[in-house]
Design an enzyme around this catalytic site. Structure first.
Site, mmCIF file in Angstrom:
data_model
loop_
_atom_site.group_PDB
_atom_site.id
_atom_site.type_symbol
_atom_site.label_atom_id
_atom_site.label_comp_id
_atom_site.label_asym_id
_atom_site.label_seq_id
_atom_site.Cartn_x
_atom_site.Cartn_y
_atom_site.Cartn_z
ATOM 1 N N PRO A 163 0.912 8.038 -4.694
ATOM 2 C CA PRO A 163 0.457 7.380 -5.890
ATOM 3 C C PRO A 163 0.316 6.008 -6.049
ATOM 4 O O PRO A 163 1.357 5.123 -5.218
ATOM 5 C CB PRO A 163 1.280 8.134 -6.811
ATOM 6 C CG PRO A 163 2.691 8.597 -5.954
ATOM 7 C CD PRO A 163 2.195 8.645 -4.518
ATOM 8 N N SER B 204 7.916 8.424 -7.648
ATOM 9 C CA SER B 204 8.711 7.513 -6.791
ATOM 10 C C SER B 204 9.373 6.386 -7.520
ATOM 11 O O SER B 204 10.352 5.621 -7.184
ATOM 12 C CB SER B 204 7.892 6.703 -5.445
ATOM 13 O OG SER B 204 6.684 6.346 -6.174
ATOM 14 N N THR C 64 12.167 3.400 -7.252
ATOM 15 C CA THR C 64 11.695 2.173 -7.073
ATOM 16 C C THR C 64 12.638 1.372 -8.056
ATOM 17 O O THR C 64 12.905 0.294 -7.736
ATOM 18 C CB THR C 64 10.245 1.842 -7.374
ATOM 19 O OG1 THR C 64 9.390 2.940 -6.566
ATOM 20 C CG2 THR C 64 9.753 0.520 -7.458
ATOM 21 N N LYS D 208 -3.925 1.168 2.305
ATOM 22 C CA LYS D 208 -4.001 1.126 1.089
ATOM 23 C C LYS D 208 -5.227 1.805 0.632
ATOM 24 O O LYS D 208 -6.115 1.525 1.281
ATOM 25 C CB LYS D 208 -3.777 -0.261 0.173
ATOM 26 C CG LYS D 208 -3.086 0.152 -1.279
ATOM 27 C CD LYS D 208 -1.950 0.152 -1.394
ATOM 28 C CE LYS D 208 -1.386 0.305 -2.744
ATOM 29 N NZ LYS D 208 0.157 0.093 -2.785
ATOM 30 N N ALA E 287 6.262 -5.187 -9.234
ATOM 31 C CA ALA E 287 4.968 -5.099 -9.187
ATOM 32 C C ALA E 287 4.641 -5.671 -7.582
ATOM 33 O O ALA E 287 5.111 -6.609 -7.073
ATOM 34 C CB ALA E 287 4.468 -6.365 -10.083
ATOM 35 N N ARG F 90 5.254 2.035 -26.113
ATOM 36 C CA ARG F 90 6.321 2.053 -24.817
ATOM 37 C C ARG F 90 7.169 1.265 -25.175
ATOM 38 O O ARG F 90 8.600 1.285 -24.989
ATOM 39 C CB ARG F 90 5.731 1.471 -23.625
ATOM 40 C CG ARG F 90 4.479 2.718 -23.139
ATOM 41 C CD ARG F 90 4.276 2.541 -21.644
ATOM 42 N NE ARG F 90 3.826 3.997 -21.276
ATOM 43 C CZ ARG F 90 3.199 4.262 -19.911
ATOM 44 N NH1 ARG F 90 3.494 3.233 -19.079
ATOM 45 N NH2 ARG F 90 2.748 5.115 -19.608
HETATM 46 P P1 NAI Z 1 3.086 2.450 -14.785
HETATM 47 O O1 NAI Z 1 1.487 2.419 -14.852
HETATM 48 O O2 NAI Z 1 4.168 3.468 -15.015
HETATM 49 O O3 NAI Z 1 3.665 1.108 -15.768
HETATM 50 C C1 NAI Z 1 2.873 -0.002 -15.788
HETATM 51 C C2 NAI Z 1 3.130 -0.425 -17.333
HETATM 52 O O4 NAI Z 1 2.557 -1.719 -17.533
HETATM 53 C C3 NAI Z 1 2.414 0.276 -18.447
HETATM 54 O O5 NAI Z 1 3.344 0.641 -19.337
HETATM 55 C C4 NAI Z 1 1.609 -0.531 -18.624
HETATM 56 O O6 NAI Z 1 1.221 -0.559 -20.149
HETATM 57 C C5 NAI Z 1 2.018 -2.034 -18.586
HETATM 58 N N1 NAI Z 1 1.285 -3.149 -18.510
HETATM 59 C C6 NAI Z 1 0.014 -3.105 -17.837
HETATM 60 N N2 NAI Z 1 -0.464 -4.623 -17.747
HETATM 61 C C7 NAI Z 1 0.565 -5.151 -18.642
HETATM 62 C C8 NAI Z 1 0.813 -6.800 -19.196
HETATM 63 N N3 NAI Z 1 -0.062 -7.465 -18.829
HETATM 64 N N4 NAI Z 1 1.670 -6.973 -19.773
HETATM 65 C C9 NAI Z 1 2.580 -5.983 -20.077
HETATM 66 N N5 NAI Z 1 2.953 -4.809 -19.512
HETATM 67 C C10 NAI Z 1 1.536 -4.180 -18.862
HETATM 68 O O7 NAI Z 1 3.413 1.909 -13.520
HETATM 69 P P2 NAI Z 1 4.922 1.607 -12.434
HETATM 70 O O8 NAI Z 1 5.050 2.962 -11.571
HETATM 71 O O9 NAI Z 1 5.988 1.687 -13.468
HETATM 72 O O10 NAI Z 1 4.968 0.599 -11.620
HETATM 73 C C11 NAI Z 1 4.867 -0.867 -11.993
HETATM 74 C C12 NAI Z 1 4.533 -1.787 -11.025
HETATM 75 O O11 NAI Z 1 5.385 -1.671 -9.827
HETATM 76 C C13 NAI Z 1 3.046 -1.641 -10.549
HETATM 77 O O12 NAI Z 1 2.720 -3.021 -10.314
HETATM 78 C C14 NAI Z 1 3.180 -0.861 -9.250
HETATM 79 O O13 NAI Z 1 2.102 -0.963 -8.400
HETATM 80 C C15 NAI Z 1 4.495 -1.296 -8.717
HETATM 81 N N6 NAI Z 1 5.284 -0.570 -7.837
HETATM 82 C C16 NAI Z 1 5.458 0.806 -8.371
HETATM 83 C C17 NAI Z 1 6.208 1.772 -7.402
HETATM 84 C C18 NAI Z 1 6.313 3.149 -7.913
HETATM 85 O O14 NAI Z 1 7.129 3.909 -7.005
HETATM 86 N N7 NAI Z 1 6.005 3.406 -9.102
HETATM 87 C C19 NAI Z 1 6.467 1.293 -5.812
HETATM 88 C C20 NAI Z 1 6.152 0.105 -5.799
HETATM 89 C C21 NAI Z 1 5.512 -0.911 -6.571
HETATM 90 N N1 PHE Z 2 2.318 2.723 -4.152
HETATM 91 C C1 PHE Z 2 3.877 2.770 -3.929
HETATM 92 C C2 PHE Z 2 4.186 1.488 -3.253
HETATM 93 O O1 PHE Z 2 3.266 0.478 -3.410
HETATM 94 C C3 PHE Z 2 4.338 3.935 -3.431
HETATM 95 C C4 PHE Z 2 3.826 4.388 -2.073
HETATM 96 C C5 PHE Z 2 4.776 4.167 -0.748
HETATM 97 C C6 PHE Z 2 2.722 5.469 -2.003
HETATM 98 C C7 PHE Z 2 4.178 4.666 0.410
HETATM 99 C C8 PHE Z 2 2.618 5.630 -0.734
HETATM 100 C C9 PHE Z 2 3.211 5.359 0.529
HETATM 101 O O2 PHE Z 2 5.149 1.392 -2.533
#
Ligand code: NAI
Ligand code: PHE
Length: 360
Positions: free
Chosen positions: A125, A157, A161, A89, A271, A219
């Protein structure tokens, strides 16, 4: 020569000494004042893969703490998902989130740092970085997943997810309530971003009652308008009654302080690093809350990026692998019950078996 090393350098070295990973690469970017930390936790199964998180941290030590934990999580994630990759990471610990030319410059310098690692680390990302950022990295390194499709990448992704989390919620409900049917089930989605938004859509389609919370009211309003979901204040999430709490925002939401407040039967969300510390898995078990280990339920993104771009999977193969999260979680829950262990321990056992019980 100026230095932005503060009094936290001592704890940083201690954290690295205590860590069971392979290497930590660090670089201070003088132009922006950002620290770059890359944690290579394990290359046992292949190149260390994991996203790049851009964040403002209280101290560089907090950034190192984050990168070490997240990199280990990626080792477990890739191993449990059966991917031919190890775990790593990166964090870009910035004084403020950069935009425009400053962002591009930082990313290009960071991409060149990755390139010096000769393929041992491959990024993608993560929090506050997206396909456009991966496109910039792609100008200087080939070790990047998740560029935009127009630039030869597999794009976001987040939708895969979300589909994986939806399968994980089905498996969790099957175990907790005796049916995977989500009709009438109350699910609270915390975080209405890329993952939470698509997850909400899937849950509404199934007839679930969906509650949503986000620190960004726009949102929440958008999901309310599109899907008729029920808004919950971000501060009210933990003590709101629901069947399933799906954390899809930040990590460390499950702790000694928060677990006693939970009013749900299941925690199943996207998360990373949901447990503040390992003992929280025991606390959840003792509280009778079924916990879907984060590195299993959120592996749809890794399957999407690595499966498509490195393993050459076609769409049906990827869909089948993402759907497999449902079966894997069911097995983890059964194993945890049989052995009288936490679901986290049962999931780690799967990953460690694949790693040959090795930690590096
Ligand atoms: P994103 O950045 O698109 O969305 C996160 C959302 O959470 C935003 O709308 C933000 O305003 C909100 N937020 C932040 N702090 C908050 C709080 N305290 N209470 C309520 N809402 C809050 O992120 P994404 O891509 O949707 O990812 C969500 C989670 O899943 C992250 O923790 C990320 O690391 C994890 N994740 C994402 C993956 C992916 O493919 N995008 C893969 C694996 C894990
Ligand atoms: N950051 C995402 C995760 O935690 C997506 C990711 C997977 C990025 C694998 C790079 C490699 O799963």
């Amino acid at each position: 020569m100026t230095s932005s090393i503060d009094g936290s350098a001592g704890p940083v070295l201690g954290m690295i000494a205590d860590w069971d990973g392979e290497a930590v690469v660090s670089h201070h970017d003088r132009d922006t004042g950002a620290w770059m930390f890359i944690g290579i936790h394990s290359t046992r199964l292949g190149p260390a893969c994991g996203g790049t998180r851009m964040r403002v941290y209280p101290t560089p030590a907090d950034a190192v703490h984050d990168v070490l934990r997240l990199a280990e999580g990626m080792t477990l994630k890739c191993a449990a998902a059966g991917l031919p990759t190890g775990g790593g990471k990166a964090v870009l610990a910035v004084p403020e989130l950069p935009a425009g030319p400053a962002r591009r410059g930082l990313l290009l310098r960071y991409g060149r740092l990755i390139e010096t690692m000769h393929g041992s680390y491959r990024t993608g990302p993560d929090m506050n970085t997206d396909a456009a950022d991966m496109d910039v990295l792609g100008e200087v390194t080939r070790c990047v997943f998740g560029r935009s499709p127009g630039n030869g990448g597999s794009g976001s992704s987040a939708p895969d997810t979300a589909v994986g989390v939806w399968h994980g919620i089905r498996a969790s409900c099957a175990h907790a309530f005796g049916t995977s049917d989500l009709a009438g089930r109350t699910v609270l989605v915390q975080g209405c971003g890329g993952v939470g938004g698509v997850l909400t859509e899937l849950l509404v389609r199934d007839g679930a009652k969906v509650l949503v919370a986000d620190v960004d009211p726009a949102r929440v309003a958008e999901l309310e308008r599109r899907h008729g979901v029920v808004p919950v204040g971000p501060a009210d999430v933990l003590h709101t009654d629901c069947d399933v709490y799906a954390p899809c925002a930040t990590g460390s939401v499950l702790s000694a302080a928060t677990i006693p407040a939970l009013r749900c039967r299941v925690v199943a969300g996207a998360a990373n690093n949901q447990l503040a510390e390992p003992a929280d898995a025991d606390r959840l078990r003792a509280a009778g809350v079924l916990y879907a280990p984060d590195f299993v339920i959120n592996s749809g993104g890794a399957l999407h990026l690595i499966g498509t771009e490195m393993c050459g999977w076609d769409a049906p193969t990827l869909a089948a692998r993402v759907a497999g999260i449902e079966q894997t979680l069911g097995e983890i829950y059964r194993h945890a019950d049989e052995q009288g262990i936490t679901t986290e321990a049962a999931a780690e056992a799967i990953a460690r078996a694949r790693l040959g019980d090795a930690t590096t």
